[in-house]
Enzyme design. Structure first.
Site, PDB file in Angstrom:
ATOM      1  N   GLU A 158      -8.326  -1.822   0.635  1.00  0.00           N
ATOM      2  CA  GLU A 158      -8.136  -2.855   1.661  1.00  0.00           C
ATOM      3  C   GLU A 158      -6.753  -2.724   2.294  1.00  0.00           C
ATOM      4  O   GLU A 158      -6.587  -2.792   3.514  1.00  0.00           O
ATOM      5  CB  GLU A 158      -8.313  -4.239   1.042  1.00  0.00           C
ATOM      6  CG  GLU A 158      -8.024  -5.394   1.996  1.00  0.00           C
ATOM      7  CD  GLU A 158      -7.405  -6.588   1.301  1.00  0.00           C
ATOM      8  OE1 GLU A 158      -6.384  -7.112   1.802  1.00  0.00           O
ATOM      9  OE2 GLU A 158      -7.934  -7.000   0.252  1.00  0.00           O
ATOM     10  N   HIS A 159      -5.740  -2.515   1.467  1.00  0.00           N
ATOM     11  CA  HIS A 159      -4.374  -2.310   1.975  1.00  0.00           C
ATOM     12  C   HIS A 159      -4.293  -1.035   2.815  1.00  0.00           C
ATOM     13  O   HIS A 159      -3.664  -1.011   3.885  1.00  0.00           O
ATOM     14  CB  HIS A 159      -3.396  -2.205   0.809  1.00  0.00           C
ATOM     15  CG  HIS A 159      -3.014  -3.503   0.193  1.00  0.00           C
ATOM     16  ND1 HIS A 159      -1.706  -3.947   0.103  1.00  0.00           N
ATOM     17  CD2 HIS A 159      -3.769  -4.476  -0.373  1.00  0.00           C
ATOM     18  CE1 HIS A 159      -1.672  -5.122  -0.490  1.00  0.00           C
ATOM     19  NE2 HIS A 159      -2.912  -5.470  -0.803  1.00  0.00           N
ATOM     20  N   HIS A 184      -9.331  -3.223  -3.866  1.00  0.00           N
ATOM     21  CA  HIS A 184      -8.216  -3.970  -3.274  1.00  0.00           C
ATOM     22  C   HIS A 184      -7.176  -3.027  -2.674  1.00  0.00           C
ATOM     23  O   HIS A 184      -6.632  -3.276  -1.594  1.00  0.00           O
ATOM     24  CB  HIS A 184      -7.582  -4.864  -4.348  1.00  0.00           C
ATOM     25  CG  HIS A 184      -6.376  -5.601  -3.873  1.00  0.00           C
ATOM     26  ND1 HIS A 184      -5.114  -5.360  -4.364  1.00  0.00           N
ATOM     27  CD2 HIS A 184      -6.234  -6.566  -2.929  1.00  0.00           C
ATOM     28  CE1 HIS A 184      -4.248  -6.153  -3.765  1.00  0.00           C
ATOM     29  NE2 HIS A 184      -4.891  -6.887  -2.887  1.00  0.00           N
ATOM     30  N   GLU A 223       2.680  -6.887  -6.085  1.00  0.00           N
ATOM     31  CA  GLU A 223       1.841  -8.073  -5.883  1.00  0.00           C
ATOM     32  C   GLU A 223       1.313  -8.582  -7.218  1.00  0.00           C
ATOM     33  O   GLU A 223       1.305  -9.784  -7.494  1.00  0.00           O
ATOM     34  CB  GLU A 223       0.683  -7.731  -4.950  1.00  0.00           C
ATOM     35  CG  GLU A 223      -0.247  -8.896  -4.632  1.00  0.00           C
ATOM     36  CD  GLU A 223      -1.395  -8.491  -3.731  1.00  0.00           C
ATOM     37  OE1 GLU A 223      -2.444  -9.160  -3.769  1.00  0.00           O
ATOM     38  OE2 GLU A 223      -1.254  -7.493  -2.990  1.00  0.00           O
TER      39      GLU A 223
END
Length: 450
Positions: free
Chosen positions: A71-72, A68, A148
């Site tokens: 991905e950022h 994840h 997040e």
């Protein structure tokens, strides 16, 4: 009204033309990259997607959250396109974009005018191999991910409860680790971790290109060869092999109390088989079982019994999603009304489930569900992006294009006996986790506050 007319038409057996032609073309580049083209010429737009066959379940132990985080980081730039420039170019060309990480895949997409497809391919191919990262980039984005997690998980008792249940359901498989990662492991991720994951998995021979919209397949293939075809494959990428689940011999139970809980509920999840290439019959039966038990509110079996007849529940549901590379889960949820304890709700759920297994499947209810599913399938073709996503999820979960095409017919062929057989296989309490989400918990372990 339009949906009601379509359902009635389908129920009468009258042929219905597809809302959008599903002209599917596939090809494979010399470097191993697979491609799917879905033609839809109703509007001059195109959805361009790249799906990597890697997700959170492929992370190294102790490095949860790296899929994840990467991905950022993929938006941080290359030599050709600096930090943030990718997104600015997409926006300047009137497009939209996003990215997503799951257990089995990581995807990137843009939706633009059809004549901007080449530009999207040029940029996406560039960052497949040319990503540039600094330590500051990683630390900055790592803080974003931590925030997040704080907002979506740490501050949400339902999300914390879900994490604990998944960890209990999967004794050995990495599906028990949250996609976003465990907080203490996210904090330790660094540039070395990010680049190691990127270099290992981000390669044309580990990716699927999906282009859907107002395009010519031959032109898509020419552009794909021009931009993606020149990228070198990564040697040594093997078929994914994850830790498998050992025999599960004991039911697991979980109580999670948090004063922030607004609505207590009981949920049970059973380990269940996934859709497999060339073998989707059981998954189709489980899909329909979930719909029959709790998929459509008051008309479902649980809804009829617990909401309408016994008036014990505010809400009921059942869920199953077979789109996963490895074993999935089948779940039941009951939200009790004020004054009904979670124990009473669970007991009523079990009694109702036993009654369903005894009386069997209502043939008329099943027929209605099949009509509704056919109608939903036809209307889903209105969304070109939705179609592209359907194929991307399937292909990165181990299925083939043919499996996707066969799925509606397999659902249609499911019989009541198939559903009961699948239910008997899945409803094994030794392979389940039962969870109570509550506001408070007393010393004698009885949930009392509703």
């Amino acid at each position: 009204m339009r949906l009601l007319i379509l359902i009635a038409t389908l129920a009468l057996g009258i042929p219905v033309l597809a809302m959008a032609a599903q002209n599917i073309t596939t090809f494979k580049l010399d470097n191993g990259m697979d491609a799917v083209v879905i033609e839809d010429h109703r509007a001059p737009v195109v959805t361009h997607m790249v799906w990597y066959k890697v997700g959170a379940a492929d992370e190294e132990a102790g490095k949860s959250g790296i899929a994840h985080l990467l991905e950022h980081l993929m938006f941080k730039g290359t030599k050709k396109f600096g930090p943030g420039e990718f997104s600015r170019i997409v926006s300047a060309n009137g497009g939209s974009e996003n990215a997503f990480t799951s257990y089995d895949y990581t995807g990137y997409f843009q939706r633009v005018a059809a004549d901007r497809l080449e530009l999207m391919m040029k940029m996406e191919a560039d960052r497949m191999r040319g990503l540039i990262l600094t330590e500051e980039d990683v630390f900055t984005e790592r803080d974003v991910v931590l925030e997040e997690r704080n907002s979506r998980t740490e501050n949400n008792p339902g999300s914390l409860f879900s994490e604990q249940r998944m960890a209990a359901l999967y004794l050995n498989h990495p599906y028990g680790v949250p996609i976003i990662g465990w907080k203490h492991e996210i904090k330790a991720l660094n540039r070395k971790d990010a680049f190691a994951f990127y270099k290992k998995f981000y390669a044309p021979n580990n990716a699927i290109l999906i282009v859907a919209g107002d395009v010519d397949p031959a032109e898509v293939e020419r552009l794909a060869n021009k931009y993606y075809g020149k990228l070198k494959p990564t040697e040594g990428i093997e078929k994914r092999a994850r830790p498998s689940e050992p025999p599960q011999l004991a039911e697991r139970r979980l109580r999670f109390a948090d004063e922030r809980v607004s609505q207590p509920y009981v949920i049970r999840t059973y380990l269940a088989p996934e859709r497999n290439a060339g073998d989707q019959k059981t998954a189709a039966a489980l899909t329909l079982l979930a719909e029959l038990l709790g998929g459509d509110g008051l008309s479902s079996f649980l809804g009829q019994k617990l909401q309408l007849e016994q008036k014990l529940a505010l809400h009921v549901s059942a869920f199953y999603d077979g789109l996963s590379l490895d074993k999935s889960g089948f779940g039941l949820v009951v939200v009790p009304v004020e004054g009904v304890s979670l124990q009473e709700a669970e007991d009523a759920m079990d009694k109702t489930l036993a009654e369903f297994m005894k009386v069997g499947v209502n043939a008329q209810h099943l027929a209605r569900l099949k009509v509704q599913i056919r109608a939903s399938g036809i209307y889903s073709r209105d969304s070109v992006q939705g179609l592209a996503r359907k194929y991307g999820e399937a292909l990165t979960s181990g299925l083939t294009v043919q499996d996707v095409e066969d799925w509606p017919a397999i659902l249609e062929a499911v019989t009541p006996a198939d559903i009961i057989t699948a239910a008997e296989m899945v409803f094994d309490r030794k392979k389940s986790v039962t969870g109570w989400l509550m506001r408070t918990e007393t010393g004698d372990n009885k949930e009392v506050s509703q």
